[in-house]
Design a protein around this motif. Structure first.
Motif, short mmCIF file in Angstrom:
data_model
loop_
_atom_site.label_atom_id
_atom_site.label_comp_id
_atom_site.label_asym_id
_atom_site.label_seq_id
_atom_site.Cartn_x
_atom_site.Cartn_y
_atom_site.Cartn_z
N CYS A 17 -7.32 6.66 1.70
CA CYS A 17 -6.24 7.03 2.62
C CYS A 17 -4.97 7.45 1.88
O CYS A 17 -4.24 8.35 2.32
N CYS A 18 -4.69 6.79 0.74
CA CYS A 18 -3.37 7.01 0.11
C CYS A 18 -3.19 8.36 -0.60
O CYS A 18 -2.17 9.02 -0.38
N GLU A 64 0.84 -1.21 0.00
CA GLU A 64 0.00 0.00 0.00
C GLU A 64 0.88 1.25 0.00
O GLU A 64 1.91 1.30 0.68
N CYS A 116 0.33 4.04 1.44
CA CYS A 116 0.44 4.56 2.81
C CYS A 116 1.49 3.81 3.62
O CYS A 116 2.12 4.39 4.51
N TYR A 157 -3.50 2.47 -4.84
CA TYR A 157 -3.55 2.13 -3.41
C TYR A 157 -2.51 1.02 -3.20
O TYR A 157 -1.71 1.04 -2.27
ZN ZN Z 1 -3.50 4.14 2.07
#
Ligand code: ZN
Ligand code: FUB
Length: 653
Positions: free
Chosen positions: A416-417, A336, A338, A384
């Motif tokens: 989120c990313c 991922e 993140c 992602y």
């Molecule tokens: Zn993420």
């Protein structure tokens, strides 16, 4: 180190920063407000993933009582807004923009209105079920969101001086100090997703308020300290699961053991690296040696056994998690965006604990490869998951690979990313140097001007370089102190021949833990670091079964890949010849300007009878080899020319 101390002048990084400022920030703002018509893709085939719209700003308006409606999106949807605000803050420090500042002021005000009188903030619970607050903390992400909020508010305060930002932050922190902690009557547990600890530490660093640091330390210590408490926590709320989020095994959220006893990287990858980032920061700030030891052990496990060559981490989609040592599958991995961003955060904190260039090597690997691969060159499409091997049809038709996309989506159900990447790129200057009382370390080679005047040190460093196109870096140093200053320049782990000169005279480079230390008296000086950057072959440890008989190509910090666009699909049939010389040249017009690598190889084709060629198996493999020139591009630029196959590891013979 504050951004104002360092100003990036590097054309590549300025381009990325401008892309975030001009494209990503407005684009993401439109997404958060549902004012743009785009396709929001689920990151994998999982019907529980919300994918209709973001609704993130609307959630705040509803929670603030300014609009009527229900919450929509993930329970942690608020964090998309916070990360956007954080990126805006860094961007404003780079390039002031009245309009953007007014917009961001409005967001801070909206957040303050959604904040509850006791300091709590979280639109999901405020709108849907205030009575369930903190009742399902293992999954609810309430503190995770507040952690992102604190990070954003600290950044906004530093960028704009906003008092309101600080008020909201201090109110959140006071509320948390009143609610959580070892004392009788408080809650004795932490959030299932680490992040609040990072936010509290950022607030501690700018306020000096020790109870914020202590609470961060408490949240880490309580994790895994009391598995029974966690089990109770996971079942204390009978209100049912939260949309898309379910209770998982203890390793998933690193509650299986007290953090001091954890010595391998387990569970959800982003959670793990966020935990380690905070642990290392707390270790430095409070002298917690147990935390430091655990961080070092977990680091070793990641870097020696669980990290992809691209700096990606997380070997499986199940739980977005680590699996076991040397399990690094190229086409089902998670990697991922993140998680690599979190690895960069972790590396930066480790550099504060130990001056060892390996941390900067990994930081650079994750930054130049997986992190940057997370965004398309237009700043409006995002990965992602960052695979090392893609056959587009497999991602579409094989249910176990539904997370492996071959084209970056416009937005993701779980977003989120993209904003995480926006905040990383806009703050990249924070990773270039580590400043200590007795030395300044140069970790990354990014053309920039740095001055420590604000820190009470009369030192400035100008970096001039076109790295990684070439490996020449000139440092112009001005020491206005009466005493000597020491600069430690990173000697990258991937290097071959390196030459150095000081004030125009060639010198022998000496090395201590991967840095070349040079001492300067008062005055103006220069250092030239001249590293040869040429394409190199890399091989995996023999225990990585996926990469046996395969080779990866890298050039300096950049890992390369082959794409169908350049080499034709069926990339598994390509063989790079062992004896072929890899060459490189710069192509200005390609993918924003990249160094392309080429090598001689072969493509396997069937040379036998037609009947045999159509059978699935044969005892007479009549393969022929056609000579081909294999063309490699930097991994972080793949997937920008339409859908096609991609591979990092290719067969070598
Ligand atoms: Zn993420
Ligand atoms: O749970 C919040 C974020 O969503 C995680 O950090 C990501 O891995 C994604 O699951």
């Amino acid at each position: 180190m504050a951004r104002r101390d360092v100003c990036v002048t590097d054309p590549i990084w300025k381009r990325y920063k401008e892309l975030v400022r001009k494209e990503m920030i407005p684009y993401q703002w439109a997404v958060l407000n549902d004012s743009i018509d785009i396709a929001i893709e689920r990151e994998r085939n999982d019907a529980s993933i919300p994918n209709e719209k973001s609704h993130a700003i609307a959630n705040f308006k509803i929670a603030a009582g300014l609009e009527k409606g229900d919450h929509y999106g993930w329970v942690f949807q608020d964090s998309d807004v916070y990360k956007w605000l954080e990126a805006v803050s860094y961007s404003l420090s780079d390039t002031w923009d009245d309009e953007l500042k007014t917009l961001a002021d409005g967001v801070v005000e909206l957040i303050s209105k959604a904040q509850q009188p006791d300091g709590y903030i979280g639109t999901y619970f405020t709108i849907k079920c205030p009575e369930r607050r903190y009742m399902r903390l293992a999954e609810s992400h309430e503190l995770y969101c507040m952690g992102h909020l604190l990070e954003a508010l600290v950044a906004y305060k530093l960028a704009t001086g906003s008092e309101l930002a600080m008020d909201v932050a201090e109110k959140v922190a006071a509320h948390l100090c009143d609610t959580f902690g070892p004392e009788e009557g408080k809650y004795h547990f932490a959030d299932g997703h680490e992040e609040i600890e990072i936010g509290l530490m950022k607030l501690y660093h700018i306020t000096g308020t020790e109870k914020y640091r202590d609470l961060a330390e408490y949240f880490l210590k309580v994790r895994g300290d009391s598995p029974k408490e966690w089990s109770r926590l996971k079942s204390m709320d009978k209100g049912g699961n939260i949309l898309g989020v379910s209770a998982e095994a203890m390793k998933y959220d690193q509650t299986h053991l007290p953090v001091e006893e954890q010595d391998t990287a387990e569970g959800h990858a982003v959670r793990l690296v966020y935990m380690c980032t905070a642990m290392a920061d707390v270790a430095k700030a409070s002298g917690n040696k147990e935390f430091e030891k655990a961080c070092k052990k977990i680091w070793r496990n990641i870097v020696d056994k669980r990290m992809f060559i691209t700096g990606g981490i997380g070997s499986t989609v199940l739980g977005e998690s680590f699996t076991l040592d040397y399990d690094l599958p190229n086409d089902t991995m998670y990697c991922e965006t993140c998680a690599s961003i979190g690895l960069i955060f972790f590396a930066k904190q480790m550099l504060n604990l130990e001056r060892n260039s390996e941390y900067a090597d990994v930081m650079e690997r994750a930054l130049y490869n997986t992190a940057l691969s997370g965004m398309a060159l237009d700043g409006k499409h995002f990965f992602y998951v960052n695979p090392l091997e893609v056959v587009p049809e497999k991602g579409k038709l094989d249910p176990t690979k539904s997370h492996v996309k071959s084209v970056r989506p416009q937005w993701l159900g779980c977003a989120c990313c993209p904003p995480n990447l926006a905040r990383l790129i806009t703050s990249v200057e924070d990773y270039i140097y580590s400043v200590f009382d007795d030395a300044v370390l140069v970790n990354l080679f990014i053309a920039s001007d740095m001055s420590l005047e604000d820190k009470g040190k009369k030192i400035s460093i100008r970096q001039k370089t076109d790295y990684p196109r070439s490996g020449k870096v000139l440092f112009e140093i001005e020491n206005k102190e009466e005493t000597d200053v020491t600069i430690g320049i990173r000697l990258p782990g991937w290097r071959d021949e390196v030459k150095g000169s000081i004030d125009g005279s060639a010198v022998k480079i000496t090395e201590k833990c991967g840095y070349w230390y040079v001492q300067f008296p008062k005055g103006e000086h220069s250092i030239l670091l001249d590293m040869e950057i040429k394409p190199k072959r890399w091989y995996a440890n023999l225990n990585v079964s996926e990469d046996i008989h395969k080779v990866a190509v890298a050039r300096g910090p950049q890992v390369y890949c082959v794409e169908g666009k350049d080499n034709g699909d069926g990339l598994h049939k390509l063989v790079l010849r062992k004896d072929s010389q890899l060459t490189d040249h710069f192509e200005e017009e390609l993918l924003g300007g990249v160094s392309v690598v080429e090598g001689d190889g072969e493509r396997l084709v069937w040379g036998g009878s037609d009947a045999a060629s159509s059978s699935l198996y044969t005892c007479r493999p009549e393969y022929k080899k056609e000579a081909v020139k294999i063309r490699f591009i930097p991994y972080n630029t793949w997937g920008n020319r339409g859908e096609n196959e991609m591979r990092v590891w290719i067969t070598e013979e």
